[in-house]
Design a protein around this motif. Sequence first.
Motif, PDB file in Angstrom:
ATOM      1  N   GLY A 100       0.821  -1.196   0.000  1.00  0.00           N
ATOM      2  CA  GLY A 100       0.000   0.000   0.000  1.00  0.00           C
ATOM      3  C   GLY A 100       0.864   1.259   0.000  1.00  0.00           C
ATOM      4  N   GLY A 101       0.385   2.286  -0.669  1.00  0.00           N
ATOM      5  CA  GLY A 101       1.094   3.556  -0.682  1.00  0.00           C
ATOM      6  C   GLY A 101       1.996   3.769  -1.879  1.00  0.00           C
ATOM      7  N   PHE A 102       2.267   2.712  -2.631  1.00  0.00           N
ATOM      8  CA  PHE A 102       3.082   2.861  -3.835  1.00  0.00           C
ATOM      9  C   PHE A 102       2.190   3.340  -4.987  1.00  0.00           C
ATOM     10  CE2 PHE A 102       5.665   0.293  -1.163  1.00  0.00           C
ATOM     11  CZ  PHE A 102       6.980   0.564  -1.515  1.00  0.00           C
ATOM     12  N   VAL A 103       2.778   4.123  -5.894  1.00  0.00           N
ATOM     13  CA  VAL A 103       2.025   4.741  -6.981  1.00  0.00           C
ATOM     14  C   VAL A 103       2.385   4.062  -8.300  1.00  0.00           C
ATOM     15  CG1 VAL A 103       1.530   6.886  -8.214  1.00  0.00           C
ATOM     16  CG2 VAL A 103       1.976   6.924  -5.743  1.00  0.00           C
ATOM     17  N   GLY A 104       1.375   3.520  -8.979  1.00  0.00           N
ATOM     18  CA  GLY A 104       1.610   2.693 -10.159  1.00  0.00           C
ATOM     19  C   GLY A 104       2.349   3.373 -11.283  1.00  0.00           C
ATOM     20  N   ASP A 105       2.067   4.644 -11.525  1.00  0.00           N
ATOM     21  CA  ASP A 105       2.676   5.331 -12.670  1.00  0.00           C
ATOM     22  C   ASP A 105       4.075   5.861 -12.378  1.00  0.00           C
ATOM     23  OD1 ASP A 105       0.551   4.922 -14.443  1.00  0.00           O
ATOM     24  OD2 ASP A 105      -0.538   6.667 -13.671  1.00  0.00           O
ATOM     25  N   LEU A 106       4.476   5.884 -11.127  1.00  0.00           N
ATOM     26  CA  LEU A 106       5.821   6.330 -10.783  1.00  0.00           C
ATOM     27  C   LEU A 106       6.813   5.181 -10.940  1.00  0.00           C
ATOM     28  CD1 LEU A 106       5.229   8.507  -7.587  1.00  0.00           C
ATOM     29  CD2 LEU A 106       5.308   9.225  -9.981  1.00  0.00           C
ATOM     30  N   THR A 107       8.060   5.517 -11.236  1.00  0.00           N
ATOM     31  CA  THR A 107       9.099   4.504 -11.378  1.00  0.00           C
ATOM     32  C   THR A 107       9.482   3.947 -10.015  1.00  0.00           C
ATOM     33  OG1 THR A 107      10.917   6.068 -11.161  1.00  0.00           O
ATOM     34  CG2 THR A 107      10.015   5.706 -13.392  1.00  0.00           C
ATOM     35  N   LYS A 148       3.783  -0.126 -11.668  1.00  0.00           N
ATOM     36  CA  LYS A 148       2.653  -0.960 -12.090  1.00  0.00           C
ATOM     37  C   LYS A 148       3.072  -2.104 -12.997  1.00  0.00           C
ATOM     38  CE  LYS A 148       1.377   2.147 -15.912  1.00  0.00           C
ATOM     39  NZ  LYS A 148       0.324   3.083 -16.394  1.00  0.00           N
ATOM     40  N   HIS A 149       4.263  -2.026 -13.563  1.00  0.00           N
ATOM     41  CA  HIS A 149       4.737  -3.090 -14.443  1.00  0.00           C
ATOM     42  C   HIS A 149       5.548  -4.164 -13.706  1.00  0.00           C
ATOM     43  CE1 HIS A 149       3.091  -0.988 -17.741  1.00  0.00           C
ATOM     44  NE2 HIS A 149       4.036  -0.069 -17.873  1.00  0.00           N
ATOM     45  N   LEU A 150       5.761  -3.993 -12.414  1.00  0.00           N
ATOM     46  CA  LEU A 150       6.472  -5.006 -11.633  1.00  0.00           C
ATOM     47  C   LEU A 150       5.557  -6.188 -11.352  1.00  0.00           C
ATOM     48  CD1 LEU A 150       8.287  -2.831  -8.926  1.00  0.00           C
ATOM     49  CD2 LEU A 150       9.141  -3.505 -11.193  1.00  0.00           C
ATOM     50  N   SER A 151       6.150  -7.355 -11.173  1.00  0.00           N
ATOM     51  CA  SER A 151       5.378  -8.517 -10.732  1.00  0.00           C
ATOM     52  C   SER A 151       5.001  -8.335  -9.265  1.00  0.00           C
ATOM     53  CB  SER A 151       6.203  -9.790 -10.893  1.00  0.00           C
ATOM     54  OG  SER A 151       7.269  -9.803  -9.960  1.00  0.00           O
ATOM     55  N   SER A 152       4.059  -9.144  -8.793  1.00  0.00           N
ATOM     56  CA  SER A 152       3.648  -9.045  -7.389  1.00  0.00           C
ATOM     57  C   SER A 152       4.822  -9.334  -6.454  1.00  0.00           C
ATOM     58  CB  SER A 152       2.489 -10.001  -7.110  1.00  0.00           C
ATOM     59  OG  SER A 152       2.859 -11.337  -7.416  1.00  0.00           O
ATOM     60  N   GLY A 153       5.668 -10.298  -6.833  1.00  0.00           N
ATOM     61  CA  GLY A 153       6.837 -10.601  -6.011  1.00  0.00           C
ATOM     62  C   GLY A 153       7.806  -9.440  -5.939  1.00  0.00           C
ATOM     63  N   MET A 154       8.025  -8.759  -7.061  1.00  0.00           N
ATOM     64  CA  MET A 154       8.902  -7.587  -7.079  1.00  0.00           C
ATOM     65  C   MET A 154       8.366  -6.482  -6.176  1.00  0.00           C
ATOM     66  SD  MET A 154       9.784  -7.242 -11.125  1.00  0.00           S
ATOM     67  CE  MET A 154      10.873  -8.373 -11.999  1.00  0.00           C
ATOM     68  N   LYS A 155       7.055  -6.288  -6.208  1.00  0.00           N
ATOM     69  CA  LYS A 155       6.437  -5.245  -5.384  1.00  0.00           C
ATOM     70  C   LYS A 155       6.644  -5.528  -3.896  1.00  0.00           C
ATOM     71  CE  LYS A 155       2.899  -4.041  -8.796  1.00  0.00           C
ATOM     72  NZ  LYS A 155       1.462  -4.097  -9.158  1.00  0.00           N
ATOM     73  N   VAL A 156       6.485  -6.779  -3.506  1.00  0.00           N
ATOM     74  CA  VAL A 156       6.684  -7.140  -2.105  1.00  0.00           C
ATOM     75  C   VAL A 156       8.145  -6.954  -1.703  1.00  0.00           C
ATOM     76  CG1 VAL A 156       6.670  -9.065  -0.478  1.00  0.00           C
ATOM     77  CG2 VAL A 156       4.716  -8.695  -1.997  1.00  0.00           C
ATOM     78  N   ARG A 157       9.063  -7.358  -2.580  1.00  0.00           N
ATOM     79  CA  ARG A 157      10.480  -7.201  -2.275  1.00  0.00           C
ATOM     80  C   ARG A 157      10.839  -5.727  -2.076  1.00  0.00           C
ATOM     81  NH1 ARG A 157      11.535 -10.847  -6.729  1.00  0.00           N
ATOM     82  NH2 ARG A 157      12.795  -9.251  -7.782  1.00  0.00           N
ATOM     83  N   LEU A 158      10.313  -4.881  -2.958  1.00  0.00           N
ATOM     84  CA  LEU A 158      10.603  -3.457  -2.857  1.00  0.00           C
ATOM     85  C   LEU A 158      10.050  -2.875  -1.563  1.00  0.00           C
ATOM     86  CD1 LEU A 158      11.706  -0.876  -4.150  1.00  0.00           C
ATOM     87  CD2 LEU A 158       9.480  -0.576  -5.261  1.00  0.00           C
ATOM     88  N   ALA A 159       8.813  -3.216  -1.234  1.00  0.00           N
ATOM     89  CA  ALA A 159       8.194  -2.672  -0.026  1.00  0.00           C
ATOM     90  C   ALA A 159       8.942  -3.104   1.223  1.00  0.00           C
ATOM     91  CB  ALA A 159       6.734  -3.115   0.045  1.00  0.00           C
ATOM     92  N   PHE A 160       9.270  -4.390   1.318  1.00  0.00           N
ATOM     93  CA  PHE A 160      10.013  -4.863   2.490  1.00  0.00           C
ATOM     94  C   PHE A 160      11.361  -4.167   2.580  1.00  0.00           C
ATOM     95  CE2 PHE A 160      12.926  -7.410   4.902  1.00  0.00           C
ATOM     96  CZ  PHE A 160      12.165  -7.913   5.942  1.00  0.00           C
ATOM     97  N   SER A 161      12.022  -4.007   1.446  1.00  0.00           N
ATOM     98  CA  SER A 161      13.339  -3.403   1.434  1.00  0.00           C
ATOM     99  C   SER A 161      13.296  -1.966   1.934  1.00  0.00           C
ATOM    100  CB  SER A 161      13.917  -3.450   0.017  1.00  0.00           C
ATOM    101  OG  SER A 161      15.249  -2.986   0.006  1.00  0.00           O
ATOM    102  N   VAL A 162      12.298  -1.197   1.494  1.00  0.00           N
ATOM    103  CA  VAL A 162      12.183   0.192   1.934  1.00  0.00           C
ATOM    104  C   VAL A 162      11.924   0.269   3.435  1.00  0.00           C
ATOM    105  CG1 VAL A 162      10.806   2.300   1.774  1.00  0.00           C
ATOM    106  CG2 VAL A 162      11.430   1.072  -0.306  1.00  0.00           C
ATOM    107  N   VAL A 163      10.909  -0.459   3.903  1.00  0.00           N
ATOM    108  CA  VAL A 163      10.504  -0.333   5.305  1.00  0.00           C
ATOM    109  C   VAL A 163      11.577  -0.871   6.249  1.00  0.00           C
ATOM    110  CG1 VAL A 163       8.773  -1.022   7.011  1.00  0.00           C
ATOM    111  CG2 VAL A 163       8.068  -0.376   4.706  1.00  0.00           C
ATOM    112  N   SER A 164      12.276  -1.936   5.854  1.00  0.00           N
ATOM    113  CA  SER A 164      13.294  -2.509   6.734  1.00  0.00           C
ATOM    114  C   SER A 164      14.535  -1.625   6.837  1.00  0.00           C
ATOM    115  CB  SER A 164      13.690  -3.911   6.258  1.00  0.00           C
ATOM    116  OG  SER A 164      14.360  -3.853   5.011  1.00  0.00           O
ATOM    117  N   GLN A 165      14.632  -0.594   5.998  1.00  0.00           N
ATOM    118  CA  GLN A 165      15.734   0.355   6.093  1.00  0.00           C
ATOM    119  C   GLN A 165      15.425   1.530   7.017  1.00  0.00           C
ATOM    120  OE1 GLN A 165      18.879   0.619   4.983  1.00  0.00           O
ATOM    121  NE2 GLN A 165      18.897  -1.405   4.061  1.00  0.00           N
TER     122      GLN A 165
END
Length: 246
Positions: A100-107, A148-165
Amino acid sequence: MREEFAIRVDDLGVRFRRRRRGGRTLKDLFGGSARRMRPGAFWALRHVTFDVAQGEAIGIVGRNGQGKSTLLKLVAGVLLPDEGSVTVHGGVAPLIEITGGFVGDLTVRENVRLTAGLHGMSKTAIARRFDDIIAFAELDDFVETPYKHLSSGMKVRLAFSVVSQLDEPILLVDEVLAVGDKAFREKCYRRIDELLAEGRTLFFVSHNEKDLRRFCTRGLYLDKGALKLDAPISDVLDAYNADYNR
């Protein structure tokens, strides 16, 4: 109660309304006392009291619909209680509804800056940790790709990576380790181990008994919105399994 606590919950209660055909009327929204139970309302949590010491690792156990995720959202400040109080000493790093909170059209690059900034990370810190965030998420080749072009797995990896930092002292985790492939879960496990070694506080919702035993020393067993047991994690899991197998 402990003097140095990370989280204190005192006689906590929150209620929701069940959806009903025809929607809500103005009377539903504004009429009557806020404390009075209205038709269709139910208590998701009530009379829940406990505290969490700084540096503790707590596992929240219970069947679906018993108030576990609601409790995390109250601690995170996403929800407000109808009764009682939640006091949190220090900021929280919430791994709740993780994408949640990620924007589909942003890189990917733009989303990292946006999401980390919304969580309070400074521009300097984001720039310093950006490469680590991308490397952990294994998205080096997708930095300029729209989210929005990332796979669901990529999205989860990115979110965990941001928050865990984030540098917040309290880590709230809601079933995030149930997603992703085995290799990434192991990477998440190691990262959580690192955070716990730094003295962070962990508040962890999961149905995975192995994960709960790995990370947590104490457990809270929620049943029908009430705190049924507050005990060492092994005792809590034994009680939950005994009830589940009846």
